[in-house]
Design a protein around this motif. Structure first.
Motif, PDB file in Angstrom:
ATOM      1  N   ILE A   1       2.663 -18.262  89.037  1.00  0.00           N
ATOM      2  CA  ILE A   1       3.041 -17.312  87.978  1.00  0.00           C
ATOM      3  C   ILE A   1       3.122 -15.890  88.534  1.00  0.00           C
ATOM      4  CG2 ILE A   1       2.260 -16.280  85.796  1.00  0.00           C
ATOM      5  CD1 ILE A   1       1.013 -19.005  85.123  1.00  0.00           C
ATOM      6  N   LEU A   2       2.119 -15.517  89.352  1.00  0.00           N
ATOM      7  CA  LEU A   2       2.125 -14.169  89.940  1.00  0.00           C
ATOM      8  C   LEU A   2       3.368 -13.953  90.803  1.00  0.00           C
ATOM      9  CD1 LEU A   2      -1.630 -13.710  90.993  1.00  0.00           C
ATOM     10  CD2 LEU A   2      -0.424 -12.516  89.171  1.00  0.00           C
ATOM     11  N   LYS A   3       3.694 -14.955  91.621  1.00  0.00           N
ATOM     12  CA  LYS A   3       4.852 -14.851  92.507  1.00  0.00           C
ATOM     13  C   LYS A   3       6.147 -14.777  91.701  1.00  0.00           C
ATOM     14  CE  LYS A   3       6.716 -16.891  96.728  1.00  0.00           C
ATOM     15  NZ  LYS A   3       6.703 -18.087  97.619  1.00  0.00           N
ATOM     16  N   SER A   4       6.219 -15.535  90.595  1.00  0.00           N
ATOM     17  CA  SER A   4       7.419 -15.513  89.732  1.00  0.00           C
ATOM     18  C   SER A   4       7.622 -14.144  89.094  1.00  0.00           C
ATOM     19  CB  SER A   4       7.298 -16.575  88.627  1.00  0.00           C
ATOM     20  OG  SER A   4       7.131 -17.847  89.187  1.00  0.00           O
ATOM     21  N   LEU A   5       6.486 -13.454  88.840  1.00  0.00           N
ATOM     22  CA  LEU A   5       6.556 -12.124  88.226  1.00  0.00           C
ATOM     23  C   LEU A   5       6.720 -11.008  89.248  1.00  0.00           C
ATOM     24  CD1 LEU A   5       3.724 -12.572  85.555  1.00  0.00           C
ATOM     25  CD2 LEU A   5       6.192 -12.559  85.143  1.00  0.00           C
ATOM     26  N   GLY A   6       6.800 -11.395  90.541  1.00  0.00           N
ATOM     27  CA  GLY A   6       7.032 -10.409  91.590  1.00  0.00           C
ATOM     28  C   GLY A   6       5.769  -9.836  92.207  1.00  0.00           C
ATOM     29  N   PHE A   7       4.599 -10.439  91.924  1.00  0.00           N
ATOM     30  CA  PHE A   7       3.335  -9.958  92.497  1.00  0.00           C
ATOM     31  C   PHE A   7       2.959 -10.764  93.734  1.00  0.00           C
ATOM     32  CE2 PHE A   7       3.064  -8.843  87.964  1.00  0.00           C
ATOM     33  CZ  PHE A   7       2.767  -7.483  88.045  1.00  0.00           C
ATOM     34  N   GLU A   8       2.032 -10.193  94.522  1.00  0.00           N
ATOM     35  CA  GLU A   8       1.522 -10.887  95.703  1.00  0.00           C
ATOM     36  C   GLU A   8       0.566 -12.000  95.272  1.00  0.00           C
ATOM     37  OE1 GLU A   8       2.093 -10.455  99.005  1.00  0.00           O
ATOM     38  OE2 GLU A   8       3.685  -9.012  98.548  1.00  0.00           O
ATOM     39  N   LYS A   9       0.523 -13.063  96.074  1.00  0.00           N
ATOM     40  CA  LYS A   9      -0.416 -14.148  95.775  1.00  0.00           C
ATOM     41  C   LYS A   9      -1.846 -13.675  96.051  1.00  0.00           C
ATOM     42  CE  LYS A   9       1.601 -17.409  98.296  1.00  0.00           C
ATOM     43  NZ  LYS A   9       1.913 -18.750  98.835  1.00  0.00           N
ATOM     44  N   ILE A  10      -2.811 -14.246  95.329  1.00  0.00           N
ATOM     45  CA  ILE A  10      -4.221 -13.845  95.444  1.00  0.00           C
ATOM     46  C   ILE A  10      -5.045 -14.994  96.024  1.00  0.00           C
ATOM     47  CG2 ILE A  10      -6.293 -13.213  94.111  1.00  0.00           C
ATOM     48  CD1 ILE A  10      -4.502 -11.786  92.138  1.00  0.00           C
ATOM     49  N   GLY A  11      -5.940 -14.648  96.935  1.00  0.00           N
ATOM     50  CA  GLY A  11      -6.869 -15.649  97.488  1.00  0.00           C
ATOM     51  C   GLY A  11      -8.062 -15.786  96.565  1.00  0.00           C
ATOM     52  N   TRP A  12      -7.858 -16.501  95.459  1.00  0.00           N
ATOM     53  CA  TRP A  12      -8.879 -16.580  94.404  1.00  0.00           C
ATOM     54  C   TRP A  12     -10.231 -17.045  94.930  1.00  0.00           C
ATOM     55  CZ3 TRP A  12      -7.409 -14.610  89.825  1.00  0.00           C
ATOM     56  CH2 TRP A  12      -6.047 -14.554  89.537  1.00  0.00           C
ATOM     57  N   LEU A  13     -10.214 -17.981  95.861  1.00  0.00           N
ATOM     58  CA  LEU A  13     -11.479 -18.588  96.288  1.00  0.00           C
ATOM     59  C   LEU A  13     -11.858 -18.280  97.733  1.00  0.00           C
ATOM     60  CD1 LEU A  13     -11.078 -22.069  94.549  1.00  0.00           C
ATOM     61  CD2 LEU A  13     -12.404 -20.097  93.764  1.00  0.00           C
ATOM     62  N   PHE A  14     -11.090 -17.420  98.410  1.00  0.00           N
ATOM     63  CA  PHE A  14     -11.500 -17.064  99.784  1.00  0.00           C
ATOM     64  C   PHE A  14     -11.414 -15.572 100.073  1.00  0.00           C
ATOM     65  CE2 PHE A  14      -7.013 -18.369 100.161  1.00  0.00           C
ATOM     66  CZ  PHE A  14      -6.465 -17.237 100.747  1.00  0.00           C
TER      67      PHE A  14
ATOM     68  N   LYS B   1      -9.907 -25.449  90.671  1.00  0.00           N
ATOM     69  CA  LYS B   1      -9.584 -25.375  92.101  1.00  0.00           C
ATOM     70  C   LYS B   1      -8.093 -25.605  92.326  1.00  0.00           C
ATOM     71  CE  LYS B   1     -12.168 -26.434  96.272  1.00  0.00           C
ATOM     72  NZ  LYS B   1     -13.191 -27.295  96.874  1.00  0.00           N
ATOM     73  N   LEU B   2      -7.527 -26.533  91.550  1.00  0.00           N
ATOM     74  CA  LEU B   2      -6.086 -26.781  91.634  1.00  0.00           C
ATOM     75  C   LEU B   2      -5.298 -25.584  91.110  1.00  0.00           C
ATOM     76  CD1 LEU B   2      -5.882 -30.504  90.448  1.00  0.00           C
ATOM     77  CD2 LEU B   2      -5.377 -29.629  92.740  1.00  0.00           C
ATOM     78  N   LEU B   3      -5.767 -25.017  89.982  1.00  0.00           N
ATOM     79  CA  LEU B   3      -5.075 -23.853  89.401  1.00  0.00           C
ATOM     80  C   LEU B   3      -5.104 -22.661  90.344  1.00  0.00           C
ATOM     81  CD1 LEU B   3      -6.375 -23.983  85.705  1.00  0.00           C
ATOM     82  CD2 LEU B   3      -4.043 -24.382  86.465  1.00  0.00           C
ATOM     83  N   MET B   4      -6.217 -22.512  91.083  1.00  0.00           N
ATOM     84  CA  MET B   4      -6.403 -21.331  91.941  1.00  0.00           C
ATOM     85  C   MET B   4      -5.992 -21.578  93.393  1.00  0.00           C
ATOM     86  SD  MET B   4     -10.031 -19.848  90.521  1.00  0.00           S
ATOM     87  CE  MET B   4     -10.091 -18.893  89.008  1.00  0.00           C
ATOM     88  N   ASP B   5      -5.418 -22.711  93.685  1.00  0.00           N
ATOM     89  CA  ASP B   5      -4.983 -22.991  95.060  1.00  0.00           C
ATOM     90  C   ASP B   5      -4.003 -21.920  95.529  1.00  0.00           C
ATOM     91  OD1 ASP B   5      -4.887 -25.264  97.232  1.00  0.00           O
ATOM     92  OD2 ASP B   5      -2.830 -24.520  96.973  1.00  0.00           O
ATOM     93  N   TYR B   6      -4.202 -21.439  96.764  1.00  0.00           N
ATOM     94  CA  TYR B   6      -3.405 -20.304  97.251  1.00  0.00           C
ATOM     95  C   TYR B   6      -1.923 -20.653  97.372  1.00  0.00           C
ATOM     96  CZ  TYR B   6      -1.962 -16.292 100.053  1.00  0.00           C
ATOM     97  OH  TYR B   6      -1.327 -15.163 100.500  1.00  0.00           O
ATOM     98  N   ASP B   7      -1.618 -21.827  97.899  1.00  0.00           N
ATOM     99  CA  ASP B   7      -0.213 -22.187  98.158  1.00  0.00           C
ATOM    100  C   ASP B   7       0.452 -22.904  96.987  1.00  0.00           C
ATOM    101  OD1 ASP B   7      -0.091 -21.157 100.793  1.00  0.00           O
ATOM    102  OD2 ASP B   7      -1.289 -22.859 101.481  1.00  0.00           O
ATOM    103  N   HIS B   8      -0.271 -23.769  96.300  1.00  0.00           N
ATOM    104  CA  HIS B   8       0.353 -24.621  95.285  1.00  0.00           C
ATOM    105  C   HIS B   8      -0.228 -24.435  93.879  1.00  0.00           C
ATOM    106  CE1 HIS B   8       2.103 -26.571  98.754  1.00  0.00           C
ATOM    107  NE2 HIS B   8       0.886 -26.796  99.239  1.00  0.00           N
ATOM    108  N   GLY B   9      -1.152 -23.478  93.695  1.00  0.00           N
ATOM    109  CA  GLY B   9      -1.790 -23.297  92.389  1.00  0.00           C
ATOM    110  C   GLY B   9      -0.873 -22.651  91.352  1.00  0.00           C
ATOM    111  N   LEU B  10      -1.128 -22.963  90.085  1.00  0.00           N
ATOM    112  CA  LEU B  10      -0.303 -22.435  88.999  1.00  0.00           C
ATOM    113  C   LEU B  10      -0.434 -20.913  88.867  1.00  0.00           C
ATOM    114  CD1 LEU B  10       1.528 -22.975  86.527  1.00  0.00           C
ATOM    115  CD2 LEU B  10      -0.571 -23.269  85.168  1.00  0.00           C
ATOM    116  N   LEU B  11      -1.650 -20.397  89.046  1.00  0.00           N
ATOM    117  CA  LEU B  11      -1.865 -18.955  88.881  1.00  0.00           C
ATOM    118  C   LEU B  11      -1.056 -18.143  89.890  1.00  0.00           C
ATOM    119  CD1 LEU B  11      -5.729 -18.787  88.179  1.00  0.00           C
ATOM    120  CD2 LEU B  11      -3.834 -18.886  86.561  1.00  0.00           C
TER     121      LEU B  11
END
Length: 282
Positions: free
Chosen positions: A131-144, A118-128
């Motif tokens: 990483i996506l944002k650092s690579l230039g991708f849009e953030k993903i709503g993993w759990l919603f 849940k922490l890894l997949m957090d929309y605003d503060h999650g690691l996943l």
């Protein structure tokens, strides 16, 4: 002294009756009644509880969701477990170091696994998403996000339960006589031919056992879904178990929840008979 085995057997039978048989009979009995929590009265309603479940669109959605999750997670975990088992089986020198690493996720409690992911997949503060944002991708709503939430849950369940598939299949691989491979290799058989003509046929009992165990377990999924999404967004991740829980312990419709439990059990029995018949064919 001669009575000792009968004493232990009678204790086991008593425990089985009170902890397994009685709850099953009670749930079947309640599924034909409307139970009033305040007065404690039970009104016989025949099959109305079952009809109410079948006519409920949320229940139908929960069945589709449960079947989707069960099939996808079971086959993903079995295939991944088979791949890892074949790889580890070949790495004989470091096998004893790899096995504890592979099975480590399965040693963790569900609550710990869910909290970490849940922490890894957090929309605003999650690691996943970081990483996506650092690579230039849009953030993903993993759990919603309704389109992403099921793959997210399947990913978490696969991470935790693939080790069980791995252990069963690794034991199966190690039980195959090495002579068969040596004779086939002398005849010029390729690696693909060895896999499809020796490994896969001799591994069928372990494969069906893995599919049976994981199918039953994934069909009962509750904790991960309830802790991660609560069945949402909307009813996107509603499963039969969360449906039963909400109707029984939140809406206090115990008869309807019992009917749904009986229907769920019947589905599991049908799936179990299918796998057991395939195992017994061998």
């Amino acid at each position: 002294m001669e009575k000792t085995p009968y004493l232990f057997l009678s204790l086991a039978i008593i425990l089985f009756i009170f902890l397994t048989l009685y709850p099953i009979i009670d749930v079947i009995y309640l599924s034909f009644h409307k139970y009033d929590f305040i007065t404690g009265e039970k009104e016989f309603i025949s099959l109305k509880g079952y009809i109410s479940c079948i006519e409920d669109p949320i229940f139908r959605t929960s069945i589709i969701n449960t079947l989707y999750f069960s099939l996808t997670a079971t086959f993903s975990q079995t295939l991944l477990g088979l791949g890892i088992a074949i790889l580890v089986n070949r790495l004989k020198r470091i096998r004893k170091f790899l096995i504890p690493i592979v099975i480590a996720p399965n040693l963790l409690p569900v609550v710990v696994v869910v909290s970490a992911w849940k922490l890894l997949m957090d929309y605003d503060h999650g690691l996943l998403n970081y990483i996506l944002k650092s690579l230039g991708f849009e953030k993903i709503g993993w759990l919603f996000d309704p389109k992403i939430v099921w793959p997210s849950i399947i990913l978490i369940d696969t991470w935790q339960w693939t080790p069980i598939c791995f252990l069963i299949l690794l034991a199966g691989l190690q039980s195959i006589p090495k002579d068969l491979y040596e004779v086939a290799m002398i005849d010029g058989a390729s690696s693909i031919s060895l896999f499809f003509n020796i490994t896969l046929p001799l591994l069928k009992p372990q494969l069906f056992l893995t599919l049976l165990l994981r199918s039953i377990d994934t069909f009962r999924i509750f904790e991960k879904v309830y802790l991660l999404t609560g069945g949402g967004p909307g009813i996107a991740t509603e499963t039969i178990s969360t449906y039963i829980f909400k109707n029984g312990l939140i809406f206090f419709e115990l008869g309807k929840a019992s009917a749904a439990s009986v229907l769920m059990t019947l589905i599991i029995i049908v799936v179990g008979i299918f796998y057991i018949m395939n195992i017994m064919k061998r």
